[in-house]
Design a protein around this motif. Structure first.
Motif, PDB file in Angstrom:
ATOM      1  N   GLU A  59       3.452  -8.481   4.247  1.00  0.00           N
ATOM      2  CA  GLU A  59       4.531  -9.319   4.766  1.00  0.00           C
ATOM      3  C   GLU A  59       4.957 -10.424   3.799  1.00  0.00           C
ATOM      4  N   ALA A  60       4.026 -11.102   3.214  1.00  0.00           N
ATOM      5  CA  ALA A  60       4.349 -12.227   2.335  1.00  0.00           C
ATOM      6  C   ALA A  60       4.973 -11.789   1.008  1.00  0.00           C
ATOM      7  N   HIS A  61       4.916 -10.494   0.694  1.00  0.00           N
ATOM      8  CA  HIS A  61       5.387 -10.017  -0.607  1.00  0.00           C
ATOM      9  C   HIS A  61       6.579  -9.070  -0.520  1.00  0.00           C
ATOM     10  N   ALA A  62       7.153  -8.867   0.644  1.00  0.00           N
ATOM     11  CA  ALA A  62       8.273  -7.934   0.797  1.00  0.00           C
ATOM     12  C   ALA A  62       9.447  -8.319  -0.096  1.00  0.00           C
ATOM     13  N   HIS A  63       9.670  -9.606  -0.304  1.00  0.00           N
ATOM     14  CA  HIS A  63      10.798 -10.055  -1.135  1.00  0.00           C
ATOM     15  C   HIS A  63      10.658  -9.628  -2.596  1.00  0.00           C
ATOM     16  N   GLU A  64       9.452  -9.319  -3.035  1.00  0.00           N
ATOM     17  CA  GLU A  64       9.224  -8.958  -4.436  1.00  0.00           C
ATOM     18  C   GLU A  64       9.777  -7.580  -4.790  1.00  0.00           C
ATOM     19  N   PHE A  65      10.130  -6.769  -3.797  1.00  0.00           N
ATOM     20  CA  PHE A  65      10.689  -5.450  -4.064  1.00  0.00           C
ATOM     21  C   PHE A  65      12.166  -5.519  -4.452  1.00  0.00           C
ATOM     22  N   GLU A  66      12.825  -6.632  -4.157  1.00  0.00           N
ATOM     23  CA  GLU A  66      14.230  -6.804  -4.533  1.00  0.00           C
ATOM     24  C   GLU A  66      14.325  -6.997  -6.045  1.00  0.00           C
ATOM     25  N   GLY A  67      15.111  -6.184  -6.702  1.00  0.00           N
ATOM     26  CA  GLY A  67      15.307  -6.308  -8.141  1.00  0.00           C
ATOM     27  C   GLY A  67      14.105  -5.917  -8.978  1.00  0.00           C
ATOM     28  N   MET A  68      13.180  -5.181  -8.403  1.00  0.00           N
ATOM     29  CA  MET A  68      11.967  -4.781  -9.122  1.00  0.00           C
ATOM     30  C   MET A  68      12.326  -3.871 -10.299  1.00  0.00           C
ATOM     31  N   VAL A  69      11.723  -4.133 -11.460  1.00  0.00           N
ATOM     32  CA  VAL A  69      11.965  -3.345 -12.667  1.00  0.00           C
ATOM     33  C   VAL A  69      10.717  -2.561 -13.063  1.00  0.00           C
ATOM     34  N   TRP A  70       9.556  -3.127 -12.886  1.00  0.00           N
ATOM     35  CA  TRP A  70       8.283  -2.487 -13.201  1.00  0.00           C
ATOM     36  C   TRP A  70       7.369  -2.591 -11.987  1.00  0.00           C
ATOM     37  N   LEU A  71       6.526  -1.573 -11.824  1.00  0.00           N
ATOM     38  CA  LEU A  71       5.540  -1.589 -10.746  1.00  0.00           C
ATOM     39  C   LEU A  71       4.225  -1.068 -11.305  1.00  0.00           C
ATOM     40  N   ASN A  72       3.173  -1.813 -11.094  1.00  0.00           N
ATOM     41  CA  ASN A  72       1.834  -1.369 -11.470  1.00  0.00           C
ATOM     42  C   ASN A  72       1.196  -0.727 -10.250  1.00  0.00           C
ATOM     43  N   VAL A  73       0.788   0.520 -10.409  1.00  0.00           N
ATOM     44  CA  VAL A  73       0.190   1.264  -9.313  1.00  0.00           C
ATOM     45  C   VAL A  73      -1.262   1.527  -9.663  1.00  0.00           C
ATOM     46  N   ARG A  74      -2.151   1.131  -8.765  1.00  0.00           N
ATOM     47  CA  ARG A  74      -3.573   1.347  -9.004  1.00  0.00           C
ATOM     48  C   ARG A  74      -4.023   2.545  -8.179  1.00  0.00           C
ATOM     49  N   LEU A  75      -4.578   3.527  -8.863  1.00  0.00           N
ATOM     50  CA  LEU A  75      -5.122   4.706  -8.201  1.00  0.00           C
ATOM     51  C   LEU A  75      -6.608   4.466  -7.953  1.00  0.00           C
ATOM     52  N   THR A  76      -7.387   5.509  -7.830  1.00  0.00           N
ATOM     53  CA  THR A  76      -8.829   5.335  -7.681  1.00  0.00           C
ATOM     54  C   THR A  76      -9.444   4.792  -8.965  1.00  0.00           C
ATOM     55  N   ASP A  77      -8.812   5.089 -10.094  1.00  0.00           N
ATOM     56  CA  ASP A  77      -9.218   4.539 -11.381  1.00  0.00           C
ATOM     57  C   ASP A  77      -8.818   3.062 -11.393  1.00  0.00           C
ATOM     58  N   THR A 124       0.846  -1.187   0.000  1.00  0.00           N
ATOM     59  CA  THR A 124       0.000   0.000   0.000  1.00  0.00           C
ATOM     60  C   THR A 124       0.883   1.239   0.000  1.00  0.00           C
ATOM     61  N   VAL A 125       0.533   2.208  -0.836  1.00  0.00           N
ATOM     62  CA  VAL A 125       1.284   3.460  -0.878  1.00  0.00           C
ATOM     63  C   VAL A 125       0.995   4.252   0.397  1.00  0.00           C
ATOM     64  N   LYS A 126       2.055   4.583   1.108  1.00  0.00           N
ATOM     65  CA  LYS A 126       1.931   5.330   2.361  1.00  0.00           C
ATOM     66  C   LYS A 126       2.060   6.826   2.123  1.00  0.00           C
TER      67      LYS A 126
END
Length: 76
Positions: free
Chosen positions: A27-45, A10-12
């Motif tokens: 907690e279960a997904h913290a490891h996915e931030f290592e080496g991240m190249v793309w991120l999909n961000v969902r806004l209100t849309d 969640t965006v803080k």
């Protein structure tokens, strides 16, 4: 075949001037931030923004994701 999206955090807070967002990872997904190249961000849309990641720093469950210059400050 349609893609399935999972929520990894969640965006803080945001820092548009630096094109950065602070994310609290699930907690279960913290490891996915290592080496991240793309991120999909969902806004209100419901359509997510696909953003290229410059770097990620942080540890535990809180990360700062910096986007490349091609990501506009408005999107950040």
């Amino acid at each position: 075949m349609p893609r399935t999206w999972i929520e990894i955090g969640t965006v803080k807070s945001v820092n548009p001037a630096k094109r950065e967002i602070r994310v609290v990872a699930q907690e279960a997904h913290a490891h996915e931030f290592e080496g991240m190249v793309w991120l999909n961000v969902r806004l209100t849309d419901p359509t997510p923004l696909r953003c290229r990641v410059k770097n990620v720093r942080g540890s535990g469950d809180e990360f700062i994701v910096a986007f490349v210059l091609g990501v506009t400050k408005d999107n950040a």
